[in-house]
Design an enzyme around this catalytic site. Structure first.
Site, mmCIF file in Angstrom:
data_model
loop_
_atom_site.group_PDB
_atom_site.id
_atom_site.type_symbol
_atom_site.label_atom_id
_atom_site.label_comp_id
_atom_site.label_asym_id
_atom_site.label_seq_id
_atom_site.Cartn_x
_atom_site.Cartn_y
_atom_site.Cartn_z
ATOM 1 N N THR A 1 -8.890 6.323 -1.556
ATOM 2 C CA THR A 1 -10.191 5.702 -1.862
ATOM 3 C C THR A 1 -11.380 6.612 -1.675
ATOM 4 O OG1 THR A 1 -9.853 4.776 0.482
ATOM 5 C CG2 THR A 1 -9.547 3.187 -1.461
ATOM 6 N N LYS B 1 -8.627 13.423 4.858
ATOM 7 C CA LYS B 1 -7.810 12.339 4.931
ATOM 8 C C LYS B 1 -6.761 12.351 6.098
ATOM 9 C CE LYS B 1 -7.011 13.524 0.480
ATOM 10 N NZ LYS B 1 -7.045 12.428 -0.385
ATOM 11 N N ARG B 2 -6.075 11.520 6.342
ATOM 12 C CA ARG B 2 -4.877 11.768 7.290
ATOM 13 C C ARG B 2 -4.009 12.993 6.973
ATOM 14 N NH1 ARG B 2 -4.441 7.815 11.710
ATOM 15 N NH2 ARG B 2 -2.401 9.211 12.124
ATOM 16 N N LYS C 1 0.273 14.545 1.195
ATOM 17 C CA LYS C 1 -1.054 14.656 0.820
ATOM 18 C C LYS C 1 -1.250 16.221 0.664
ATOM 19 C CE LYS C 1 -2.802 10.659 3.483
ATOM 20 N NZ LYS C 1 -3.378 9.664 2.533
ATOM 21 N N HIS D 1 0.830 -1.258 -0.088
ATOM 22 C CA HIS D 1 0.080 -0.007 -0.136
ATOM 23 C C HIS D 1 0.910 1.264 0.030
ATOM 24 C CE1 HIS D 1 -3.810 -1.962 1.028
ATOM 25 N NE2 HIS D 1 -3.292 -2.807 1.557
ATOM 26 N N LYS E 1 -14.998 7.771 -3.379
ATOM 27 C CA LYS E 1 -16.224 8.259 -2.753
ATOM 28 C C LYS E 1 -16.874 9.386 -3.313
ATOM 29 C CE LYS E 1 -14.489 5.289 0.927
ATOM 30 N NZ LYS E 1 -13.522 5.594 2.322
#
Ligand code: F58
Length: 841
Positions: free
Chosen positions: A683, A572-573, A578, A379, A687
């Protein structure tokens, strides 16, 4: 109970009499069964039937049915004896289960009516449930989506995990920024789990290896704790098949309590093993900065692997009764073990040990079985996230496993030496054991690659990077071992149940609800994307979801947001790769420009509400600084009377599955803006897209495939591509980077003190300089900022054209079919596990 048939204090609309009825289908019967549970499975004093009591009784009424379905499923699997998959994961982000169970069992109407008879709305009762957060982020949520799809596809499969007493911490936002508080999902109890007192296995730690006269080896001594199984039933959607998430809890036996010591008043000493056993499942991801923390994490990993494999082996042997014992060589045709990242890698040496030391197989036979059984999903390519365990720690905790790992490594190295001389100089990086004298470690990913029959990445780009870079030399050894399985999400939880309004519209226009299990049918919406009637229905569903979200935001943050503004979300985290920092710098720039505008100019802008949420790992300083910055910017912007009509900034606290179910349906734009090549898949992007939310994003992870599916004209793309990144980093190092003036202006403004007295210097310094630890803008925020701001300007323009926006939104949903976890799991089943559906008749 003073008034079992409804709300004691508030009164109830109808008389309902209690009656046990696990098969109840109709509202009155269901209500009777709920009241039966309130009365005869009591967890509270009998005086009150408040929303909390109603939740537990409702959950127990559903549990009755789930147990029945689970029993049928289990018996059916036992009878048919198909090959089964065992998904080993240290994390599951299950979220709440009530709405999902009711929805999957297709009982929403009857349950809503039943609760109404008892004086409650289903939604109100569902709100009472705690969010089961036995995971950190995407990897854990993926595991939960996979379970839903395995059950729905009638696959013979099990999830295995740990029953952490405290899941992921609760995030509080205070003046200091993020604070962590222990999570309490088991404080009362979970109504969903079923403890299996007959499923208990011993798990050993420490000790030593005994060599028997015949040369065989046995691991003895040390501490032995008991693994006790708790099953959480996982219902499939509109099928009888109900599978199990088996969570292990660690316990010591009564005899491990030293009564003599206890009676001498040495309470801690007397209960040492009890307390050590208890530590194992106390928290998800114990901090591993200390040696103790590392030891505990390693214990957790081994505990999961050992208990699960003993259970798997016992099930394999269970089937042999009456038919003579089963041959071990059949094991891989009955069992597939999937390792969710390297966290359950110890399944490899543990299976070898169980086969050799407990069941008498020779090395070659055991290796053949093991390597045909296990498969590994990667991952991440981030080097700091690739697990490496200290050899000395491993020798101490798992001496027999280290012998086995050494042997696997030795044999691998020998094979390469004798068959691939060309790889001789690569062996130091290909081998499992890294004998670096400073810090000898076991490279878990290498152990996985060497031992697994299949290795997969989680999006096409990520799988390509694995093949071309991280695992390139292994590909030359085993060209067929590597696969891609692009992630997916369950359309039940992430559309049908979290946005019933939009779902109903989709069903109406597609004239079927089959899309819920055949998500590709959503392409049927494309032909209506310009249809005014659909657009107006679409807009009103979105508006209702935005309204609900706005109320939620006001309740949890006190900030009132304008439902006519563009809802722009990044959740998100919190991680530097990110790039939440890029988002907030963009907001800072926007704020500055709005301040500089004349009132009539401001009126021409697109009003936005920017929502950012996510948890920072407790010791990740820069991530916590980002959380603080977002909150500080929000405080200033939201209270600025000139600007706050046009811009609001909200930090959404304590982001989790339940919060996501509120945010995603109400979103219009979402940000997936990682440095290209760094987000394995993502992911939540799927969504959001499924819910008709447009994406601003880089060509990273699954964004690439989402854009392909929904059409490039429906995606706000910006930023460097993965293959450009190494060159751009090099240029930066060489001092060749020229920043966009907007980037400099945003940083200056952030540093100017407008957002308070907190020192953002250390955070913003990560964007400065060309080299050095924590400097030099490793994540290319500076490089990508210009194209990011240009893309944001395009978003503002597009939003002004309502018809165009709605069309893009419909096209997003219409193109999201590929991202169903049903598709992903069907591919794992066929291409990795070789298992088939086994529907309960
Ligand atoms: C995530 N990994 C990836 N790891 O970052 C994301 O791109 C991908 O979509 C997702 O897996 C599913 O494949 C992830 O969530 C963790 O949470 C680790 C857990 C153990 C500690 C380090 C982080």
């Amino acid at each position: 109970m003073a008034n079992a048939n409804g709300k004691a204090a508030t009164g109830v609309s109808e008389k309902v009499s209690e009656k046990a009825n696990p098969e109840a289908n109709e509202a009155t019967e269901i209500a009777g069964n709920i009241i039966y549970h309130a009365k005869y499975s009591p967890h509270f004093s009998p005086l009150k039937f408040g929303p909390e009591q109603a939740l537990y009784a409702t959950a127990e009424s559903l549990r009755d049915r789930l147990i029945q379905l689970w029993n049928e499923t289990y018996l059916h699997f036992h009878k048919v004896d198909p090959k089964q998959t065992y998904y080993l994961s240290m994390e599951y982000l299950q979220g709440r289960a009530l709405t999902n169970a009711i929805g999957n069992l297709d009982l929403k109407g009857p349950y809503a009516d039943a609760l109404r008879k008892l004086g409650y709305e289903l939604e109100e009762i569902a709100e009472q449930e705690k969010d089961a957060a036995l995971g950190n982020g995407g990897l854990g949520r993926l595991a939960s989506c996979f379970l839903d799809s395995m059950a729905t596809l009638n696959l013979p499969a099990w999830g295995y995990g740990l029953r952490y007493r405290h899941g992921l911490f609760k995030q509080l936002i205070t003046k200091k920024g993020q604070e962590e508080v222990a999570e309490d999902w088991l404080e009362k109890f979970s109504p969903w789990e079923i403890v299996r007192h007959d499923v208990v296995f011993p798990v050993r730690f420490f000790g030593h290896v005994q060599i028997n006269p015949d040369g065989s080896r046995k691991w003895v001594g040390g501490d032995v704790v008991q693994a006790l199984a708790y099953d959480v039933p996982i219902p499939g959607f509109k099928t009888k098949n109900t599978i199990s998430l088996r969570l292990w809890e660690a316990k010591a036996r009564a005899e491990d309590l030293d009564l003599f010591q206890f009676n001498e008043g040495e309470y801690e000493l007397a209960a040492q093993l009890h307390s050590r056993a208890q530590q194992i499942c106390t928290v998800l991801y114990p901090g591993d900065a200390t040696e103790n923390g590392k030891l505990l994490r390693l214990k957790q990993q081994f505990f999961l692997c050992s208990a699960s494999l003993q259970d798997i082996i016992s099930r394999f042997n269970e089937r042999s009764t009456g038919e003579g014992s089963r041959k071990w060589s059949e094991f891989p045709s009955k069992v597939a073990v999937q390792m969710n990242d390297t966290h359950p890698t110890l399944a490899i040496p543990e299976l070898m040990r169980l086969l050799m030391d407990d069941n008498g197989l020779g090395w070659d036979e055991a290796w053949d079985v093991t390597s045909k059984t296990v498969a590994y999903t990667n991952h991440t390519v981030l080097p700091e996230a690739l697990e490496k365990w200290s050899q000395s720690l491993m020798w101490k905790l798992l001496p027999r496993h280290m012998e086995i790992i050494e042997e696997i490594d030795k044999r691998f190295v020998q094979t390469i030496r004798s068959t691939r001389v060309d790889l001789e100089d690569k062996l130091s990086s290909l081998s499992i054991l890294d004998h670096n004298p400073q810090k000898p470690v076991v490279r878990m990913a290498n152990l996985c690659v060497v031992s697994s029959h299949t290795v997969n990445g989680v999006a096409q780009l990520h799988s390509d990077i694995l093949k071309d870079e991280l695992f390139a030399d292994y590909v030359s050894i085993w060209p067929n071992k590597f696969q891609n399985k692009t992630n997916g999400i369950t359309p039940r939880r992430w559309l049908r149940f979290c946005s019933p309004e939009l779902s109903d519209i989709i069903t109406k226009w597609l004239k079927t609800d089959k899309w819920i299990t055949d998500l590709d049918l959503l392409t049927g919406l494309r032909q209506f994307a310009d249809n005014e009637e659909l657009q107006s229905e679409w807009a009103s569903a979105k508006a209702a979801n935005k309204q609900r979200l706005a109320q939620y935001i006001e309740r949890v943050t006190g900030v009132s947001i304008d439902t006519n503004s563009l809802f722009d979300i990044q959740v998100k985290r919190i991680h530097e790769y990110k790039r939440q920092l890029m988002n907030i710098l963009g907001v800072i720039y926007r704020f500055k420009k709005l301040k500089e505008m004349k009132p009539e100019e401001r009126k021409k802008t697109t009003p936005r509400t920017v929502m950012i949420g996510g948890k920072a790992f407790a010791t990740y300083t820069n991530a916590k600084r980002i959380v603080k910055l977002v909150n500080d910017v929000g405080d200033v912007v939201n209270s600025d009377p000139e600007v706050n009509e046009y811009l609001k900034v909200v930090f959404v606290p304590n982001y989790n599955v339940t919060v996501a179910e509120m945010l995603i349906p109400g979103s219009e734009l979402s940000q997936h803006i990682s440095t290209a090549g760094m987000e394995a898949s993502g992911t939540s992007n799927m969504k959001f897209a499924l819910n008709g939310c447009l994406i601003i994003g880089t060509l990273d992870g699954a964004n690439v495939e989402i854009r392909e599916e929904i059409g490039e004209e429906n995606f706000f793309l910006f930023g460097a591509t993965a293959d450009q990144v190494p060159r751009l980093r090099k240029e930066r190092e060489d001092g060749l980077f020229k920043p966009d003036p907007r980037f400099e202006e945003a940083k200056q403004f952030a540093k100017s003190g407008v957002f308070g007295t907190y020192d953002y210097g250390p955070l913003l310094d990560s964007l400065e300089g060309n080299t050095g630890y924590g400097r030099g803008d490793y994540f290319l925020v500076g490089y990508d900022f210009a194209s990011y701001m240009d893309a944001q300007a395009k978003v503002d323009e597009a939003y002004k054209d309502r018809k165009r926006w709605l069309k893009m939104s419909i096209m997003s949903t219409a193109g999201s079919g590929k991202f169903s976890s049903d598709r992903t799991i069907a591919q794992y089943a066929k291409e990795i596990w070789n298992i088939e559906a086994c529907p309960v008749p």
